[in-house]
Write a protein that holds these residues in place. Structure first.
Motif, PDB file in Angstrom:
ATOM      1  N   MET A  77     -13.424   0.756 -13.693  1.00 23.71           N
ATOM      2  CA  MET A  77     -11.964   0.827 -13.733  1.00 23.71           C
ATOM      3  C   MET A  77     -11.486   2.273 -13.787  1.00 23.71           C
ATOM      4  SD  MET A  77     -10.771  -2.086 -13.148  1.00 23.71           S
ATOM      5  CE  MET A  77      -9.017  -1.906 -13.488  1.00 23.71           C
ATOM      6  N   GLU A  78     -12.249   3.142 -14.451  1.00 23.39           N
ATOM      7  CA  GLU A  78     -11.866   4.559 -14.450  1.00 23.39           C
ATOM      8  C   GLU A  78     -11.910   5.124 -13.034  1.00 23.39           C
ATOM      9  OE1 GLU A  78     -13.273   5.974 -18.930  1.00 23.39           O
ATOM     10  OE2 GLU A  78     -14.741   5.886 -17.311  1.00 23.39           O
ATOM     11  N   ALA A  79     -12.926   4.748 -12.291  1.00 17.12           N
ATOM     12  CA  ALA A  79     -13.040   5.243 -10.911  1.00 17.12           C
ATOM     13  C   ALA A  79     -11.899   4.695 -10.051  1.00 17.12           C
ATOM     14  CB  ALA A  79     -14.393   4.844 -10.326  1.00 17.12           C
ATOM     15  N   ARG A  80     -11.600   3.404 -10.223  1.00 15.33           N
ATOM     16  CA  ARG A  80     -10.550   2.808  -9.383  1.00 15.33           C
ATOM     17  C   ARG A  80      -9.182   3.391  -9.714  1.00 15.33           C
ATOM     18  NH1 ARG A  80     -12.533  -3.519  -9.482  1.00 15.33           N
ATOM     19  NH2 ARG A  80     -14.449  -3.143  -8.294  1.00 15.33           N
ATOM     20  N   ARG A  81      -8.917   3.581 -11.001  1.00 15.06           N
ATOM     21  CA  ARG A  81      -7.626   4.158 -11.379  1.00 15.06           C
ATOM     22  C   ARG A  81      -7.505   5.563 -10.810  1.00 15.06           C
ATOM     23  NH1 ARG A  81      -8.872   2.720 -16.783  1.00 15.06           N
ATOM     24  NH2 ARG A  81      -8.226   0.556 -17.027  1.00 15.06           N
ATOM     25  N   ALA A  82      -8.579   6.344 -10.925  1.00 15.94           N
ATOM     26  CA  ALA A  82      -8.515   7.736 -10.490  1.00 15.94           C
ATOM     27  C   ALA A  82      -8.385   7.835  -8.969  1.00 15.94           C
ATOM     28  CB  ALA A  82      -9.765   8.480 -10.971  1.00 15.94           C
ATOM     29  N   ALA A  83      -9.025   6.905  -8.248  1.00 15.98           N
ATOM     30  CA  ALA A  83      -8.967   6.971  -6.781  1.00 15.98           C
ATOM     31  C   ALA A  83      -7.520   6.871  -6.301  1.00 15.98           C
ATOM     32  CB  ALA A  83      -9.814   5.856  -6.169  1.00 15.98           C
ATOM     33  N   ARG A  84      -6.679   6.154  -7.060  1.00 11.46           N
ATOM     34  CA  ARG A  84      -5.265   6.025  -6.676  1.00 11.46           C
ATOM     35  C   ARG A  84      -4.500   7.320  -6.953  1.00 11.46           C
ATOM     36  NH1 ARG A  84      -3.729   0.271  -7.382  1.00 11.46           N
ATOM     37  NH2 ARG A  84      -5.525  -0.846  -6.506  1.00 11.46           N
ATOM     38  N   GLN A  85      -5.085   8.187  -7.755  1.00 11.43           N
ATOM     39  CA  GLN A  85      -4.382   9.432  -8.111  1.00 11.43           C
ATOM     40  C   GLN A  85      -4.720  10.581  -7.170  1.00 11.43           C
ATOM     41  OE1 GLN A  85      -2.051   9.246 -10.433  1.00 11.43           O
ATOM     42  NE2 GLN A  85      -2.659   7.087 -10.595  1.00 11.43           N
ATOM     43  N   VAL A  86      -5.580  10.356  -6.213  1.00  2.90           N
ATOM     44  CA  VAL A  86      -5.914  11.414  -5.248  1.00  2.90           C
ATOM     45  C   VAL A  86      -4.758  11.527  -4.268  1.00  2.90           C
ATOM     46  CG1 VAL A  86      -7.503  12.134  -3.426  1.00  2.90           C
ATOM     47  CG2 VAL A  86      -8.377  11.017  -5.498  1.00  2.90           C
ATOM     48  N   ARG A  87      -4.242  12.744  -4.102  1.00  4.75           N
ATOM     49  CA  ARG A  87      -3.093  12.941  -3.214  1.00  4.75           C
ATOM     50  C   ARG A  87      -3.577  13.315  -1.826  1.00  4.75           C
ATOM     51  NH1 ARG A  87      -0.353  16.347  -7.508  1.00  4.75           N
ATOM     52  NH2 ARG A  87       0.195  14.734  -9.009  1.00  4.75           N
ATOM     53  N   LEU A  88      -3.064  12.599  -0.864  1.00  3.57           N
ATOM     54  CA  LEU A  88      -3.465  12.817   0.524  1.00  3.57           C
ATOM     55  C   LEU A  88      -2.274  13.351   1.295  1.00  3.57           C
ATOM     56  CD1 LEU A  88      -5.270   9.398   0.982  1.00  3.57           C
ATOM     57  CD2 LEU A  88      -6.367  11.602   0.551  1.00  3.57           C
ATOM     58  N   ASP A  89      -2.511  14.409   2.052  1.00  7.61           N
ATOM     59  CA  ASP A  89      -1.447  14.926   2.917  1.00  7.61           C
ATOM     60  C   ASP A  89      -1.814  14.521   4.338  1.00  7.61           C
ATOM     61  OD1 ASP A  89       0.503  16.237   4.270  1.00  7.61           O
ATOM     62  OD2 ASP A  89      -0.170  18.264   3.745  1.00  7.61           O
ATOM     63  N   ILE A  90      -1.111  13.530   4.856  1.00 10.44           N
ATOM     64  CA  ILE A  90      -1.427  12.986   6.184  1.00 10.44           C
ATOM     65  C   ILE A  90      -0.184  13.047   7.055  1.00 10.44           C
ATOM     66  CG2 ILE A  90      -2.172  10.955   7.489  1.00 10.44           C
ATOM     67  CD1 ILE A  90      -3.636  10.045   4.920  1.00 10.44           C
ATOM     68  N   GLU A  91      -0.333  13.665   8.224  1.00  8.51           N
ATOM     69  CA  GLU A  91       0.770  13.681   9.182  1.00  8.51           C
ATOM     70  C   GLU A  91       0.608  12.461  10.080  1.00  8.51           C
ATOM     71  OE1 GLU A  91       0.552  17.045  11.764  1.00  8.51           O
ATOM     72  OE2 GLU A  91       2.035  16.201  13.151  1.00  8.51           O
ATOM     73  N   ALA A  92       1.572  11.573  10.005  1.00  2.00           N
ATOM     74  CA  ALA A  92       1.436  10.316  10.746  1.00  2.00           C
ATOM     75  C   ALA A  92       1.516  10.554  12.250  1.00  2.00           C
ATOM     76  CB  ALA A  92       2.522   9.340  10.310  1.00  2.00           C
ATOM     77  N   LEU A  93       0.668   9.852  12.984  1.00  2.82           N
ATOM     78  CA  LEU A  93       0.672   9.895  14.448  1.00  2.82           C
ATOM     79  C   LEU A  93       0.949   8.475  14.950  1.00  2.82           C
ATOM     80  CD1 LEU A  93      -2.574  12.042  14.908  1.00  2.82           C
ATOM     81  CD2 LEU A  93      -0.207  12.816  15.228  1.00  2.82           C
ATOM     82  N   PRO A  94       1.361   8.349  16.210  1.00  3.09           N
ATOM     83  CA  PRO A  94       1.603   6.988  16.727  1.00  3.09           C
ATOM     84  C   PRO A  94       0.325   6.155  16.645  1.00  3.09           C
ATOM     85  CG  PRO A  94       2.429   8.663  18.241  1.00  3.09           C
ATOM     86  CD  PRO A  94       1.642   9.390  17.200  1.00  3.09           C
ATOM     87  N   ALA A  95       0.482   4.934  16.185  1.00  4.70           N
ATOM     88  CA  ALA A  95      -0.674   4.054  16.028  1.00  4.70           C
ATOM     89  C   ALA A  95      -0.622   2.941  17.070  1.00  4.70           C
ATOM     90  CB  ALA A  95      -0.675   3.448  14.628  1.00  4.70           C
ATOM     91  N   VAL A  96      -1.811   2.578  17.558  1.00  3.21           N
ATOM     92  CA  VAL A  96      -1.918   1.441  18.476  1.00  3.21           C
ATOM     93  C   VAL A  96      -2.352   0.244  17.645  1.00  3.21           C
ATOM     94  CG1 VAL A  96      -3.076   0.512  20.509  1.00  3.21           C
ATOM     95  CG2 VAL A  96      -2.553   2.958  20.382  1.00  3.21           C
ATOM     96  N   LEU A  97      -1.477  -0.742  17.532  1.00  2.00           N
ATOM     97  CA  LEU A  97      -1.774  -1.872  16.661  1.00  2.00           C
ATOM     98  C   LEU A  97      -1.950  -3.173  17.431  1.00  2.00           C
ATOM     99  CD1 LEU A  97       0.767  -1.018  13.823  1.00  2.00           C
ATOM    100  CD2 LEU A  97      -1.696  -0.591  13.868  1.00  2.00           C
ATOM    101  N   ASP A  98      -1.553  -3.186  18.665  1.00  2.00           N
ATOM    102  CA  ASP A  98      -1.570  -4.414  19.439  1.00  2.00           C
ATOM    103  C   ASP A  98      -2.619  -4.306  20.544  1.00  2.00           C
ATOM    104  OD1 ASP A  98      -0.231  -6.961  20.396  1.00  2.00           O
ATOM    105  OD2 ASP A  98      -0.119  -5.691  22.177  1.00  2.00           O
TER     106      ASP A  98
END
Lengths: 805, 499
Positions: free
Chosen positions: A148-169
Motif C-alpha cells: 500500500m505504501e508503494a501504491r500510494r506513492a506511485a500516485r504522487q509521482v508527477r508526470l509532465d506529458i504534452e498530449a498528442l492526438p491519439a488514435v482510438l478507433d
C-alpha cells in the motif's frame, strides 16, 4: 453405445431431465487422502480430480503472493500514464520519495540491458521513455516496504506529458494506415468474378468487442537476486522460458543467469502468455536497483489499465451465394485493433484468417487482414487467439444469408460444411481437411437437442408474445490444433524415479487450472504401470526443462504429455532391459501394470525392480522430447498445413430477449464436443463448460468501454461484468463425441482448451435470431450483445408496442 | 493512543492482534499480519468474492437462527476493516479441514464435483458454501439450485462455468455432517465481548465501536472528523482504491438501538441504520413479496451481509438501488444527534452528488417505511449488464395505490441512474395522481418519465438508452398491472417456455 461412450455420457453434466439431477451424474470417485490405498486401474480415461483440488479447497495451494517472503522483500507499484498519447517531458518523483516506507523509484534510465522488451517485433519499451502510447502505460515503478505504501506513492509521482492526438478507433487507424505489422491477404480462386456471377449478394459491417481475461489471480512476479548476478523469478506465467529470456535481456545477462519458476497460476486464458513477462522484468529491474527481493502484484484496476486484452475486430464483407444459401464467393477485410505495439498481434490476426472458414468450404475467397495500431493497451493472446474473431464473422454471414433467403440457418450451415473427397475438402490456406466429422456431429446434435421441434415451438411462442422473443441457433466449430508458429510445436519433460519407486514429473507446460498436470500424471502413471498416487508433479522451472514453449494454443497436453510419456518410456525401457537380463527373456516380454513388473519368469513389484536396478547402476530418470509431425506452412502466403489436426464441436443455444429493455437470458444449451479419447472426461468437460461460459460472457455482458480520452472506463469487476452463477442456462447438457483422434496424438486424445470457447457464438446467433423474431435488424447487432445493443437492433420493431400480442 | 487490541475466535482459540491501524483491512490482517494466505485478493473491491470469509455473532432477537443462537455471514474481507471483527468468531478457508485431514463437506463436495480449476476463487466459494452449510444444511433446509445461485452470486469463477460448483452446493448435505460446537463458541464469544466504549477523549488513532446510541452521538459530536462507517462496503474501497487513510474510525454497527427492525404504530417498519441489507430486505420482502428478486439482485450476498441500508442511504450514491425503492415507498429518515432527532422525506436528504443534509454531529438513525396500502401495485425494475451483482444502468420503482374505480390515489416513483442523486419523478407523479390508470395514462407517464430526467452516458449505458428504457419500463408496468405474466426475463422459467 460402447463402454467408453457410456462412461463419457455419465460423466457429463445435465441430462434430458435437466439440471436437478446433473450433480448425481457427475459424482467423481471419493477423493484420495495422501495415504489412501492406490487404485490398480489405468489412470488414463478416468475422471480424476485435479491434482491440487484438495489443497485448493483447504486454502493450502500457494500462489506467488502466498509464498513466504524473504527477509528484506520490497513491493513495487507501477507509475501509469494518464494520457493516451503524448510526449513525456519529465518525471518528478520527489514527493513520492518523501513518503514513509518508500525506498526508490525505477525508470527507463535504470535498465542495464536493452530498454526495449525482447519481443519478436522489438517495438515495446520496458518503461515509456520519451512518449507515452496509451493511458495506463507503465512509466516506472515506486518501490516501498509495503504494497500500500508503494501504491500510494506511485500516485504522487508527477508526470509532465504534452498530449498528442491519439488514435482510438480501429477504422480511424486503418484509414490512416496506422499498423503495427504489414497487412496480409489470403486469396483463393476468383472472388470478384464469383461474386459477380452469384445469384444473391449481401454485404455488411460488423464490430466485435475485445475481452478482459479476468484471471482471478492478478498479474504478479517475485524477483529474487541470487549470488553472482543470478536470478530466481517466481512468475505467474504461461511461458516461463520467455520470462527467462526477457528478464535476462533487460538485465543484460545471458539466459543461464535466470531461472523462472511457476507452480500454478490463478487463471491465465492467454493473459499470462506475454503479459506476465512485463511484471517479471519490472520486478527484476527494481530488485537489481535496490539490491533486495522485489514483489510486484498489480492492483486489479491497474491490471485492467496496463495489460492487453482480446483484440477487438471490425469487418467489412461481401458475400455471394446461391438460392440454397451455399456461399459462392466471399471478400472481406478484417481490422484487428492491436493497441500500441505488435505483441502477439501477428499470429493472432493470422489465426483469425485461418478460422474465417470455421467449418465451411470457401471456394473463391479473399481475406485482407489489417493489424491496426491504436493508442490503447497492446492486445494479446486470449483463449482462441484470433480464432473466435474469424469464426464469428462467417457465422454472422451464414445467419444473414439464411434470413435473407428465409431458410433455416442450420440448413444453410449444413449446406456449406466441408465435404469429404468431393473437392470441397481443402481450406482457403490449402490444407486438406482429412478428419472431418462435421456432418455426423451436427446431425447428432440436431437430433439430441430436438432442434427442429423446438424451432417450431419458438415460432409459435413468438407469434403470441409481444415482449419476450425467443431465438435458437446451432453453430459448429472446427479449430486447428498446433501453434501456427511451427517451431513452438516442441516440448520436453524430465521424469525421475527415486529409489523407493516414487515418481517425480516435470515438464515444460504450466498449470493454470486446466488440469494439465493431472492429465500428464495420468499418462506417466500408465506408461510406468504404477498407480496414479505414486506420481507427483513439481513446479514448472526453466532449470529443469529448458526452452519450453508457452502453454497455449490448447497444445499443453498434446506436446508436454507426449514428451513426458517418452521420458517415462525411456525409464521403462531401461528397467525392461534390466529385468530381461535377470530373467533371460526379451525386453519386449516385460510388461508394467498395476505397480507390477511382469516377465515370463517372474512378477516383481515396481518398487522391488527399481531397488534392484539402482543397485545395478541402471539410470532411473530420463528426459523426453516431442515435436509435432506433419506440420509446415509458408509464413508469407499463409498456405500449407499449419495444424496437425482439427478439434470439432457444436452447440445449440436457446435464448430469450426482452423487447422493452433489450435484456437477454440464455435458457438452454446442448453441446456435443470432440476431444478424441478423453484422458480425463471430468477435466475435459470442465474445459468445455468453462470455455463456453467465458465465450458467452465475451458476446453478452463483457463490454470494454474506452472513453473519449482513451481511458479504459471499465477497469474493475464493478464495471466489467463476467458471467456469474445466475447466468447459467437452466438446461445445460454436454456430451463428448465418442471417436478417437485419427492422428497419433497422445492417448488418441484431442486438445480442448480453446475450441469450446467458440461454441458460445451459438448464443450470439440465437440472440440475432430473436432480434429478427422481434422485427428488428439482426445485422445491426454488434458484439457484445448488451441490453443496449439488443434494444438498438430491435429498433422500432412492432414488438416494442404496449399492446399484448 | 493506539487503537485497542482486536480479539476474535478462530479455530476455537482467541486470536489477539494489537496495534492494528483503524483503516487496516481484514484481508491485510489475515494475509500480512497473521500469515493466513489461504484467503485471496481478487479485486479489492468486494466484487469477486475470492476474499470471502465467514463471521458469526450472537443472533439478533428477531432473527430466525439455529439453536446455538449464532448467525453466520459470508463477508468480503478485502473491504471490511479488521477492527470490525473484534468480538466475533471468524472462519477462513484454512479453518475447515479436520485435524486428521478430513475435508469439510463444503470442501469435499467441491473436490468431488470438480469445482476447482485454477483454484484462486476456490477459497471464497468454500467459505460461501460454508455459510450456506451453517445457515441452511445445519438447519435441516435443503440447498436448492436457486438458493445456491442466489447465495453464490457474489463469487466469481472464470474457469468452471459454475455448474460443478452449484452441484457441490446441492451435494454438501449428503456428506457426513460436521457441526460447529455452538455452545462452546457462544461462551467464548461471551468471554471476549469487547468492553463498551464510553471514553470520547482521544487525540490519537482510534477505532470506536460503541454499543449505545448516546455513546455514538457523543463520540460523533466530539470527533466529527472521524470516519463514520457501518458495513464498510463502500468506505472500504476508499481505503483500497482511493488510498485514503483514516486515523479515527467510528463504527456504528454495534449500536443496539440501530440494529433493530421495529414495527411502528401503523404497521410500517422502522429499520435501524445498522441493519444489514440482508436483514433489511428480508423485512421489506416480508411485507412486499414482489421485492424478492430485486433484493437478491442488490450486489452479492457477502456485500448484503456487511452493508447496511443506512449506509447505502447516507453514502448518497446516485446508483444505489435502495433509494429509488425507498423513495417510491414514501420512506422517511430519522436523523439523530445529541441535539435531538429530526425526520424528513428520503429525497429531501440529498442536496447534490453525494451531498446530504447530514450535520457533522449527526447520523442516520432509522428508516421509516410505510405499510402497504390497500390497492397498492408495486414494481421494482433494475436494468444492468449482468443480472446479478451489478450496478443499475437504470433502476425504476413505481408504487401506485388504486381505488375501487381504478383511480390513482397515491403514486411514488423513484429512479436511479438517471440523475446526480437518487430521484423522485415528481412531474410524472403529478401527471398520474388522481387520474384513471389506463393504457393512455401509462403511455403519457412513459413520455413524461423520458422528459423528466437528463441522464448521462457512461460505461454502463448511453443517455438515450436510459431514457428509452425509463419509458419502456412504464409500459411494462402497465402490462403487468393488467395481469400479463411471462413478460419479464427476471421471472421467466424454462418450463414456462418449453411447456
Amino acid at each position: 453405445m460402447n463402454a467408453r461412450e457410456k462412461e463419457f455420457t455419465s460423466a457429463s453434466g445435465g441430462g434430458p431431465a435437466g439440471p436437478a439431477d446433473a450433480g448425481e451424474r457427475n459424482l467423481a470417485p471419493a477423493t484420495q487422502s495422501p495415504h489412501a490405498p492406490a487404485s490398480p486401474a489405468p489412470a488414463v480415461g478416468s475422471s480424476r480430480p485435479h491434482e491440487s483440488a484438495r489443497a485448493q479447497v483447504a486454502g493450502l495451494a500457494t500462489y506467488i503472493d502466498d509464498l513466504p517472503e524473504l527477509k528484506g522483500t520490497l513491493h513495487a507499484a507501477p507509475i501509469l500514464s494518464p494520457v493516451a498519447h503524448g510526449r513525456l517531458r519529465s518525471v518528478d518523483a520527489r514527493a513520492a520519495l518523501q513518503l514513509p516506507g518508500v525506498r526508490g523509484v525505477v525508470l527507463a534510465a535504470d535498465i542495464p540491458g536493452d530498454p526495449v522488451l525482447a519481443t519478436f517485433v522489438h517495438d515495446e519499451p520496458i518503461f515509456a521513455r520519451d512518449t507515452v502510447q496509451h493511458a495506463g502505460q507503465v512509466i516506472g515503478l515506486v518501490v516501498a516496504e509495503s504494497v500500500m505504501e508503494a501504491r500510494r506513492a506511485a500516485r504522487q509521482v508527477r508526470l509532465d506529458i504534452e498530449a498528442l492526438p491519439a488514435v482510438l478507433d480501429v477504422r480511424q487507424a486503418h484509414a490512416a494506415r496506422s499498423y503495427v505489422l504489414p497487412p496480409v491477404t489470403v486469396r483463393r480462386g476468383e472472388p470478384e468474378a464469383a461474386l459477380a456471377r452469384s445469384p444473391h449478394r449481401l454485404s455488411g459491417r460488423l464490430e466485435v468487442g475485445g475481452q478482459e481475461h479476468f484471471y482471478l489471480e492478478g498479474q504478479v512476479a517475485y524477483a529474487i537476486p541470487l549470488e553472482q548476478d543470478q536470478w530466481h523469478i517466481h512468475s505467474s506465467t504461461q511461458h516461463p522460458g520467455e520470462v527467462q529470456h526477457w528478464v535476462a535481456h533487460a538485465l543484460g545477462l545471458e539466459n543461464n543467469a535466470v531461472t523462472v519458476e511457476c507452480r500454478r497460476m490463478g487463471g491465465g486464458f492467454g493473459g499470462k502468455e506475454t503479459q506476465a513477462g512485463h511484471m517479471a522484468v519490472w520486478a527484476a529491474l527494481a530488485a537489481r536497483k535496490l539490491r533486495r527481493p522485489v514483489k510486484l502484484r498489480l492492483d486489479r484496476d491497474d491490471d485492467f489499465m496496463v495489460t492487453g486484452k482480446r483484440h477487438p475486430f471490425a469487418y467489412d464483407w461481401e458475400v455471394g451465394f446461391d438460392g440454397g444459401g451455399r456461399i459462392t464467393g466471399l471478400k472481406l477485410a478484417m481490422l484487428a485493433n492491436c493497441g500500441f505495439s505488435a505483441d502477439l498481434s501477428g499470429p493472432v490476426a493470422d489465426r483469425a484468417i485461418f478460422h474465417t472458414d470455421n467449418a465451411y468450404f470457401l471456394s473463391d475467397v479473399e481475406i485482407a487482414s489489417y493489424r491496426c495500431r491504436t493508442n490503447v493497451q497492446s492486445h494479446t493472446a486470449f483463449r482462441g487467439f484470433g480464432g473466435p474473431q474469424g469464426v464469428i464473422l462467417i457465422e454472422a454471414i451464414l445467419g444473414d444469408i439464411a434470413r435473407h433467403l428465409a431458410l433455416d440457418p442450420l440448413d444453410v450451415r449444413m449446406r456449406n460444411l466441408y465435404g469429404a473427397g468431393d473437392g470441397r475438402d481443402v481450406t482457403h490456406y490449402r490444407m486438406k481437411v482429412e478428419d472431418n466429422i462435421l456432418q455426423p456431429l451436427l446431425s447428432r446434435l440436431e437430433q439430441s437437442s430436438q432442434y427442429r421441434r423446438r424451432r417450431q415451438a419458438i415460432a409459435a411462442w413468438n407469434a403470441g408474445s409481444s415482449v419476450i422473443k425467443r431465438g435458437i441457433a446451432i453453430t459448429p466449430v472446427k479449430f486447428g490444433i498446433s501453434f501456427t508458429a511451427t517451431f513452438f510445436n516442441q516440448a520436453g519433460a524430465l521424469v525421475h524415479v527415486f529409489t523407493d519407486g516414487s515418481v517425480q514429473l516435470n515438464h515444460g507446460g504450466t498449470e493454470m487450472g486446466q488440469g494439465l498436470h493431472t492429465k500428464i500424471m495420468q499418462l506417466v502413471a500408465d506408461e510406468l504401470g504404477v498407480p496414479f498416487e505414486r506420481v507427483r508433479v513439481t513446479a514448472t522451472e526453466t532449470g529443469k526443462v529448458p526452452n519450453a514453449s508457452a502453454t497455449a494454443a490448447s497444445s499443453g497436453t498434446d506436446l508436454n504429455g507426449r514428451a513426458a510419456q517418452f521420458a517415462a518410456r525411456n525409464i521403462k525401457g531401461n528397467l525392461a532391459a534390466f529385468v530381461a537380463g535377470l530373467d533371460g527373456c526379451g525386453a519386449g516380454a516385460v510388461s508394467f501394470q498395476a505397480g507390477q513388473v511382469v516377465s515370463p519368469k517372474q512378477t516383481r513389484s515396481f518398487d522391488q525392480v527399481v531397488k534392484l536396478a539402482y543397485a545395478n547402476r541402471i539410470q532411473l530418470w530420463s528426459d523426453g522430447f516431442y515435436r509435432t509431425p506433419k506440420i509446415h506452412y509458408d509464413k508469407v502466403t499463409l498456405t500449407g498445413r499449419p495444424f496437425y489436426y482439427f478439434s470439432y464441436g457444436a452447440a445449440c443455444s436457446e435464448v430469450a430477449i426482452d423487447a422493452l429493455t433489450g435484456e437477454s437470458r440464455v435458457l438452454a444449451v446442448d453441446i456435443l464436443h470432440d476431444v478424441g479419447h478423453s484422458i480425463n472426461p471430468a477435466l475435459d468437460i470442465g474445459q468445455i463448460e468453462g470455455g463456453f461460459i467465458q465465450g458467452m460472457g465475451w458476446l453478452t455482458t463483457e463490454q470494454l468501454v474506452w472513453n473519449a480520452r482513451g481511458e479504459l472506463a471499465t477497469h474493475a469487476p464493478s464495471t466489467y461484468k463476467i458471467p456469474a452463477t445466475g447466468d447459467l442456462p437452466a438446461r445445460w447438457q454436454v456430451e463428448l463425441w465418442p471417436e478417437p483422434n485419427p492422428e497419433d496424438n497422445v492417448g488418441r486424445s484431442k486438445a480442448v482448451g480453446e475450441p469450446p470457447f467458440m461454441l458460445a457464438i451459438s448464443v450470439w446467433e440465437a440472440i440475432r435470431d430473436a432480434v429478427a423474431a422481434g422485427g428488428g435488424e439482426p445485422r445491426a447487432l454488434a458484439a457484445p450483445a448488451t441490453a443496449e445493443q439488443v434494444l438498438r437492433a430491435l429498433g422500432d420493431g412492432p414488438a416494442s408496442g404496449t399492446t399484448p400480442g | 493512543m493506539e487503537a485497542r487490541t482486536i480479539r476474535f475466535i478462530r479455530r476455537g482459540e482467541v486470536v489477539s492482534a494489537g496495534n492494528v491501524p483503524p483503516d487496516r483491512t481484514l484481508l491485510e490482517l489475515l494475509r500480512e499480519d497473521l500469515g493466513a494466505t489461504g484467503t485471496k485478493e481478487g479485486c479489492g473491491e468486494g466484487d469477486c468474492g475470492a476474499c470471502t470469509v465467514v463471521v458469526a455473532e450472537p443472533a439478533e432477537p428477531q432473527a430466525s437462527h439455529g439453536p446455538g443462537g449464532l448467525r453466520y455471514k459470508a463477508i468480503n474481507s478485502c473491504i471490511r476493516l479488521a477492527h470490525s471483527v473484534d468480538g466475533l468468531a471468524l472462519w477462513t478457508v484454512e479453518d475447515l479441514q479436520a485435524a486428521d485431514g478430513t475435508l469439510h463437506p463444503a470442501q469435499e463436495a467441491l473436490v468431488r464435483c470438480h469445482g476447482s480449476q485454477c483454484g484462486f476463487c476456490t477459497p471464497g466459494f468454500v467459505m460461501s458454501l460454508f455459510g450456506m452449510y451453517q445457515n441452511h444444511v445445519c438447519q435441516g433446509r435443503p440447498v436448492t439450485r436457486e438458493l445456491a445461485q442466489a447465495e453464490l452470486s457474489g463469487n466469481l469463477c472464470r474457469c468452471t462455468g459454475y455448474r460443478p460448483i452449484l452441484d457441490a452446493a446441492q451435494q454438501m448435505a449428503q456428506l457426513p455432517a460436521v457441526r460447529v460446537d455452538e455452545q462452546r463458541l457462544a461462551a467464548q464469544l461471551q468471554a471476549i465481548h469487547p468492553a463498551a466504549v464510553e471514553d470520547t477523549a482521544s487525540a490519537g488513532a482510534a477505532y470506536w465501536s460503541p454499543e449505545r446510541l448516546d455513546s455514538l452521538l457523543s463520540l460523533r459530536a466530539a470527533h466529527p472528523q472521524a470516519q463514520l462507517v457501518a458495513g464498510c462496503t463502500d468506505v472500504g474501497l476508499w481505503v483500497t482504491k482511493r488510498h485514503l487513510r483514516f486515523g479515527q474510525v467510528l463504527d456504528l454497527t454495534r449500536v443496539e438501538e440501530l440494529r433493530r427492525i421495529a414495527r411502528v404504530a401503523d404497521g410500517g417498519l422502522a429499520i435501524g441504520a445498522a441493519v444489514t441489507l440482508t436483514d433489511a430486505f428480508a423485512a421489506l420482502v416480508a411485507q412486499r413479496p414482489q421485492l424478492k428478486a430485486f433484493g437478491e439482485r442488490f450486489a452479492g450476498l457477502p456485500v448484503r451481509n456487511s452493508g447496511t441500508l443506512g449506509g447505502n442511504i447516507a453514502n448518497g450514491s446516485p446508483i444505489g438501488d435502495s433509494m429509488p425503492l425507498l423513495i417510491a415507498l414514501g420512506a422517511r429518515l430519522v436523523l439523530a444527534s445529541r441535539r435531538g432527532e429530526r425526520e424528513l422525506a428520503l429525497e429531501d436528504f440529498y442536496t447534490g452528488y453525494r451531498q446530504t443534509v447530514l450535520a457533522p454531529d449527526e447520523v442516520v438513525a432509522r428508516i421509516l417505511v410505510p405499510v402497504p396500502a390497500a390497492g397498492e401495485f408495486l414494481r421494482a425494475y433494475k436494468i444492468s449488464k449482468r443480472f446479478d451483482d451489478d450496478i443499475s444502468a437504470v433502476c425504476l420503482v413505481v408504487r401506485l395505490v388504486l381505488d375501487a374505480h381504478n383511480t390513482i390515489r397515491q403514486v411514488g416513483i423513484g429512479a436511479g441512474g438517471v440523475a446526480a442523486t437518487p430521484a423522485r419523478a415528481r412531474r410524472t407523479e403529478a401527471l398520474l395522481l388522481d387520474k384513471g390508470w389506463t393504457e393512455q395514462a401509462a403511455l403519457e407517464a412513459a413520455a413524461s418519465l423520458r422528459a423528466e430526467f437528463q441522464p448521462i452516458s457512461d460505461m454502463r449505458a448511453s443517455a438515450d438508452y436510459r431514457r428509452q428504457v425509463l419509458g419502456n419500463l412504464m409500459r411494462r408496468l402497465w402490462l403487468e398491472s393488467q395481469g400479463q405474466a411471462g413478460i419479464n426475463l427476471e421471472s421467466l422459467r424454462l418450463q414456462e417456455v418449453t411447456g
